[in-house]
Design a protein around this motif. Structure first.
Motif, PDB file in Angstrom:
ATOM      1  N   VAL A  63       0.840  -1.209   0.000  1.00  0.00           N
ATOM      2  CA  VAL A  63       0.000   0.000   0.000  1.00  0.00           C
ATOM      3  C   VAL A  63       0.872   1.254   0.000  1.00  0.00           C
ATOM      4  N   GLU A  64       1.943   1.232   0.788  1.00  0.00           N
ATOM      5  CA  GLU A  64       2.860   2.383   0.810  1.00  0.00           C
ATOM      6  C   GLU A  64       3.480   2.617  -0.563  1.00  0.00           C
ATOM      7  N   ALA A  65       3.846   1.529  -1.231  1.00  0.00           N
ATOM      8  CA  ALA A  65       4.437   1.658  -2.563  1.00  0.00           C
ATOM      9  C   ALA A  65       3.438   2.226  -3.563  1.00  0.00           C
ATOM     10  N   VAL A  66       2.165   1.789  -3.456  1.00  0.00           N
ATOM     11  CA  VAL A  66       1.129   2.315  -4.346  1.00  0.00           C
ATOM     12  C   VAL A  66       0.933   3.816  -4.113  1.00  0.00           C
ATOM     13  N   ALA A  67       0.870   4.202  -2.824  1.00  0.00           N
ATOM     14  CA  ALA A  67       0.674   5.620  -2.497  1.00  0.00           C
ATOM     15  C   ALA A  67       1.847   6.471  -2.990  1.00  0.00           C
TER      16      ALA A  67
END
Length: 236
Positions: A63-67
């Motif tokens: 999720v952090e990478a997507v954000a």
């Protein structure tokens, strides 16, 4: 995902090379457009690899990478939408940092960047001595400051200050002279009519029409001043 990262790196390197060295169109695109497309694909591949690796490690990392990738993508889109304004700021910054410097193209054109004050400063040589000029189409002739005249071989006691000229400080008297050689970038003109003002009348030498009218053409395109000599040469 080392394979994807290696390919992405290769695309980014290719984008850099095309942007710097490219001259001919690439698949119907200009070198700048082709470089941008390669850089976009390379960046997207790096983002995809980061997202896949993140989810492989833990869903929160994914999720952090997507954000993070989404933020970079939005920033990239915003930069592209404002590219003209960004290029304007960059050009003017270059004009201030590289004050007076001009680039000579392979066609013999002399190109200078606009300064933040809106003007163009050009390094030049008068009778072999280095100096600077302000590009000024409003000046009917090249105008030299009296403070520089002696360096160019014009002795004040031999000057006849008889021609009235308009300056920012009002009307002043100037003396007619002939410049043996005047060089700006790769362009040299001989026997150029000019005026020398009295001391304190001008803050800078003016590159006026007695030089500019000898060129094949000159133009201001965006934030670039382009001077074209009558005899165009191609670098070998």
């Amino acid at each position: 995902m080392p394979g994807i990262r290696a390919l992405a790196g290769a695309l980014l390197v290719a984008a850099l090379l095309v942007g710097i060295l490219g001259e001919a169109p690439v698949a119907g695109l200009t070198p700048g457009e082709a470089a941008g497309l390669l850089a976009a694909f390379g960046s997207l591949m790096l983002m995809a690899a980061a997202i896949v690796d993140g989810f492989a490690a833990h869903w929160t990392r994914g999720v952090e990478a997507v954000a993070f990738s989404g933020g970079l993508l939005l920033a990239g889109l915003a930069s592209y939408a404002a590219r003209d304004d960004l290029l304007m700021v960059l050009d003017r910054a270059i004009g201030d940092i590289a004050d007076g410097r001009a680039v000579v193209t392979d066609k013999g054109e002399v190109v200078a960047a606009r300064r933040t004050d809106g003007g163009f400063i050009l390094n030049g040589r008068v009778n072999g001595r280095e100096t600077r000029f302000v590009f000024d189409t409003g000046a009917s002739t090249v105008v030299l400051r009296a403070e520089h005249a002696a360096d160019f071989g014009f002795k004040e006691r031999e000057l006849n200050f008889s021609i009235p000229v308009a300056t920012a400080n009002g009307v002043a008297l100037a003396a007619p002279v002939t410049i043996r050689s005047l060089t700006v970038g790769s362009i040299t003109e001989h026997d150029v009519p000019a005026l020398v003002t009295r001391s304190g009348a001008l803050h800078a030498n003016l590159l006026g029409m007695s030089f500019l009218e000898r060129l094949a053409s000159y133009e201001v395109r965006g934030n670039r001043l382009i001077l074209r000599p009558k005899e165009i040469t191609t670098a070998g």
